[in-house]
Scaffold this motif. Sequence first.
Motif, PDB file in Angstrom:
ATOM      1  N   VAL A  80       0.839  -1.205   0.000  1.00  0.00           N
ATOM      2  CA  VAL A  80       0.000   0.000   0.000  1.00  0.00           C
ATOM      3  C   VAL A  80       0.871   1.251   0.000  1.00  0.00           C
ATOM      4  CG1 VAL A  80      -1.642   1.338   1.398  1.00  0.00           C
ATOM      5  CG2 VAL A  80      -2.031  -1.078   0.997  1.00  0.00           C
ATOM      6  N   SER A  81       1.968   1.237   0.736  1.00  0.00           N
ATOM      7  CA  SER A  81       2.883   2.381   0.732  1.00  0.00           C
ATOM      8  C   SER A  81       3.482   2.595  -0.654  1.00  0.00           C
ATOM      9  CB  SER A  81       4.002   2.181   1.751  1.00  0.00           C
ATOM     10  OG  SER A  81       3.474   2.134   3.050  1.00  0.00           O
ATOM     11  N   ALA A  82       3.880   1.517  -1.315  1.00  0.00           N
ATOM     12  CA  ALA A  82       4.418   1.625  -2.675  1.00  0.00           C
ATOM     13  C   ALA A  82       3.331   2.088  -3.649  1.00  0.00           C
ATOM     14  CB  ALA A  82       4.995   0.289  -3.110  1.00  0.00           C
ATOM     15  N   LEU A  83       2.118   1.612  -3.457  1.00  0.00           N
ATOM     16  CA  LEU A  83       0.999   2.040  -4.294  1.00  0.00           C
ATOM     17  C   LEU A  83       0.753   3.538  -4.142  1.00  0.00           C
ATOM     18  CD1 LEU A  83      -1.457   1.194  -6.123  1.00  0.00           C
ATOM     19  CD2 LEU A  83      -2.747   1.020  -4.000  1.00  0.00           C
ATOM     20  N   LEU A  84       0.833   4.028  -2.919  1.00  0.00           N
ATOM     21  CA  LEU A  84       0.668   5.468  -2.690  1.00  0.00           C
ATOM     22  C   LEU A  84       1.763   6.272  -3.389  1.00  0.00           C
ATOM     23  CD1 LEU A  84      -0.484   5.707   1.018  1.00  0.00           C
ATOM     24  CD2 LEU A  84      -1.695   6.542  -0.984  1.00  0.00           C
ATOM     25  N   LEU A  85       2.979   5.768  -3.371  1.00  0.00           N
ATOM     26  CA  LEU A  85       4.069   6.457  -4.069  1.00  0.00           C
ATOM     27  C   LEU A  85       3.807   6.529  -5.568  1.00  0.00           C
ATOM     28  CD1 LEU A  85       7.245   5.091  -2.261  1.00  0.00           C
ATOM     29  CD2 LEU A  85       6.343   7.419  -2.198  1.00  0.00           C
ATOM     30  N   GLY A  86       3.179   5.500  -6.122  1.00  0.00           N
ATOM     31  CA  GLY A  86       2.829   5.514  -7.540  1.00  0.00           C
ATOM     32  C   GLY A  86       1.590   6.338  -7.837  1.00  0.00           C
ATOM     33  N   LEU A  87       0.658   6.385  -6.890  1.00  0.00           N
ATOM     34  CA  LEU A  87      -0.582   7.128  -7.116  1.00  0.00           C
ATOM     35  C   LEU A  87      -0.383   8.642  -7.094  1.00  0.00           C
ATOM     36  CD1 LEU A  87      -3.313   5.151  -5.153  1.00  0.00           C
ATOM     37  CD2 LEU A  87      -3.234   5.589  -7.596  1.00  0.00           C
ATOM     38  N   LEU A  88       0.589   9.125  -6.349  1.00  0.00           N
ATOM     39  CA  LEU A  88       0.790  10.570  -6.271  1.00  0.00           C
ATOM     40  C   LEU A  88       1.155  11.178  -7.626  1.00  0.00           C
ATOM     41  CD1 LEU A  88       2.454  10.874  -2.759  1.00  0.00           C
ATOM     42  CD2 LEU A  88       0.075  11.273  -3.412  1.00  0.00           C
ATOM     43  N   PRO A  89       2.145  10.626  -8.357  1.00  0.00           N
ATOM     44  CA  PRO A  89       2.389  11.171  -9.694  1.00  0.00           C
ATOM     45  C   PRO A  89       1.226  10.907 -10.652  1.00  0.00           C
ATOM     46  CG  PRO A  89       4.242   9.812  -9.000  1.00  0.00           C
ATOM     47  CD  PRO A  89       3.168   9.666  -7.974  1.00  0.00           C
ATOM     48  N   ALA A  90       0.577   9.758 -10.509  1.00  0.00           N
ATOM     49  CA  ALA A  90      -0.572   9.448 -11.370  1.00  0.00           C
ATOM     50  C   ALA A  90      -1.701  10.442 -11.149  1.00  0.00           C
ATOM     51  CB  ALA A  90      -1.060   8.022 -11.107  1.00  0.00           C
ATOM     52  N   ALA A  91      -1.890  10.871  -9.915  1.00  0.00           N
ATOM     53  CA  ALA A  91      -2.934  11.841  -9.616  1.00  0.00           C
ATOM     54  C   ALA A  91      -2.636  13.180 -10.282  1.00  0.00           C
ATOM     55  CB  ALA A  91      -3.065  12.030  -8.109  1.00  0.00           C
ATOM     56  N   TYR A  92      -1.375  13.517 -10.391  1.00  0.00           N
ATOM     57  CA  TYR A  92      -0.989  14.779 -11.042  1.00  0.00           C
ATOM     58  C   TYR A  92      -1.084  14.659 -12.561  1.00  0.00           C
ATOM     59  CZ  TYR A  92       1.806  18.786 -12.436  1.00  0.00           C
ATOM     60  OH  TYR A  92       2.239  19.941 -13.019  1.00  0.00           O
ATOM     61  N   LEU A  93      -0.600  13.536 -13.098  1.00  0.00           N
ATOM     62  CA  LEU A  93      -0.551  13.366 -14.552  1.00  0.00           C
ATOM     63  C   LEU A  93      -1.880  12.944 -15.161  1.00  0.00           C
ATOM     64  CD1 LEU A  93       2.910  11.553 -14.773  1.00  0.00           C
ATOM     65  CD2 LEU A  93       2.411  13.955 -15.305  1.00  0.00           C
ATOM     66  N   TYR A  94      -2.629  12.088 -14.484  1.00  0.00           N
ATOM     67  CA  TYR A  94      -3.884  11.544 -15.016  1.00  0.00           C
ATOM     68  C   TYR A  94      -5.008  11.665 -14.001  1.00  0.00           C
ATOM     69  CZ  TYR A  94      -0.347   9.300 -17.910  1.00  0.00           C
ATOM     70  OH  TYR A  94       0.742   9.057 -18.716  1.00  0.00           O
ATOM     71  N   LYS A 159      -8.439  16.865  -8.300  1.00  0.00           N
ATOM     72  CA  LYS A 159      -8.742  18.245  -8.699  1.00  0.00           C
ATOM     73  C   LYS A 159      -8.678  19.193  -7.512  1.00  0.00           C
ATOM     74  CE  LYS A 159     -11.395  20.868 -11.786  1.00  0.00           C
ATOM     75  NZ  LYS A 159     -11.364  20.881 -13.197  1.00  0.00           N
ATOM     76  N   ALA A 160      -9.098  18.717  -6.329  1.00  0.00           N
ATOM     77  CA  ALA A 160      -9.042  19.566  -5.138  1.00  0.00           C
ATOM     78  C   ALA A 160      -7.597  19.923  -4.785  1.00  0.00           C
ATOM     79  CB  ALA A 160      -9.705  18.858  -3.963  1.00  0.00           C
ATOM     80  N   VAL A 161      -6.688  18.974  -4.884  1.00  0.00           N
ATOM     81  CA  VAL A 161      -5.276  19.236  -4.612  1.00  0.00           C
ATOM     82  C   VAL A 161      -4.714  20.196  -5.668  1.00  0.00           C
ATOM     83  CG1 VAL A 161      -2.968  18.190  -4.466  1.00  0.00           C
ATOM     84  CG2 VAL A 161      -4.902  17.106  -3.325  1.00  0.00           C
ATOM     85  N   ALA A 162      -5.092  19.987  -6.927  1.00  0.00           N
ATOM     86  CA  ALA A 162      -4.643  20.889  -8.009  1.00  0.00           C
ATOM     87  C   ALA A 162      -5.157  22.314  -7.754  1.00  0.00           C
ATOM     88  CB  ALA A 162      -5.107  20.392  -9.352  1.00  0.00           C
ATOM     89  N   MET A 163      -6.385  22.424  -7.263  1.00  0.00           N
ATOM     90  CA  MET A 163      -6.944  23.747  -6.963  1.00  0.00           C
ATOM     91  C   MET A 163      -6.176  24.398  -5.791  1.00  0.00           C
ATOM     92  SD  MET A 163     -10.988  22.845  -7.486  1.00  0.00           S
ATOM     93  CE  MET A 163     -11.599  24.321  -6.741  1.00  0.00           C
ATOM     94  N   LEU A 164      -5.786  23.607  -4.811  1.00  0.00           N
ATOM     95  CA  LEU A 164      -4.993  24.142  -3.699  1.00  0.00           C
ATOM     96  C   LEU A 164      -3.622  24.622  -4.172  1.00  0.00           C
ATOM     97  CD1 LEU A 164      -5.736  21.655  -0.786  1.00  0.00           C
ATOM     98  CD2 LEU A 164      -6.317  24.080  -0.849  1.00  0.00           C
ATOM     99  N   TRP A 165      -3.006  23.893  -5.101  1.00  0.00           N
ATOM    100  CA  TRP A 165      -1.703  24.287  -5.617  1.00  0.00           C
ATOM    101  C   TRP A 165      -1.774  25.555  -6.457  1.00  0.00           C
ATOM    102  CZ3 TRP A 165       0.275  18.896  -7.562  1.00  0.00           C
ATOM    103  CH2 TRP A 165       0.748  18.174  -6.464  1.00  0.00           C
ATOM    104  N   SER A 166      -2.921  25.808  -7.072  1.00  0.00           N
ATOM    105  CA  SER A 166      -3.062  26.986  -7.940  1.00  0.00           C
ATOM    106  C   SER A 166      -3.286  28.279  -7.169  1.00  0.00           C
ATOM    107  CB  SER A 166      -4.180  26.764  -8.951  1.00  0.00           C
ATOM    108  OG  SER A 166      -5.425  26.752  -8.279  1.00  0.00           O
TER     109      SER A 166
END
Length: 167
Positions: A80-94, A159-166
């Motif tokens: 699950v920890s490794a999955l989270l590491l992969g999901l973070l870039p995936a959340a940004y890219l896709y 999208k909520a995280v992207a909105m916070l970053w903007s």
Amino acid sequence: MRSRRIAQRRTDGEMLSLSCGLDNAIEDRALLRGTLLHRSAVLTAAADRSAPARQSHGGAPQGHGSSKAASLHWTSERAVSALLLGLLPAAYLYPGPAVDYSLAAALTLHGHWGLGQVITDYVHGDTPIKVANTGLYVLSAITFTGLCYFNYYDVGICKAVAMLWSI
């Protein structure tokens, strides 16, 4: 090379033979291994007597042969920890619903297991452990339900995280 034998008389009257040299290296290892195993068993028994009798979080009672379950749980935590590491870039890219719901599940499970270890380490006594574990399950269920509700009825985690970053 010649072997030398040194004999010592123990207090109970039996002879303890210590071997020196290459010829008797196996005998030395067997003696040492037996001593270490005996010490390990004594220390384990002493720890069992002094530790409070309780079950570890999310597993079988301690000392009842649950090493396979513990190993599987440990492997699952790392996955699950490794999955989270992969999901973070995936959340940004896709960003999208699949990643949003995957993040909701992985973050909830990761937090549940982490807080479960805090309970295991710092909560003592049968009743407080049961209350804390019940509270943990309620908190985890509310967290997962809230994240799924946010994903379905609002913009979603990505999208909520992207909105916070903007901002």
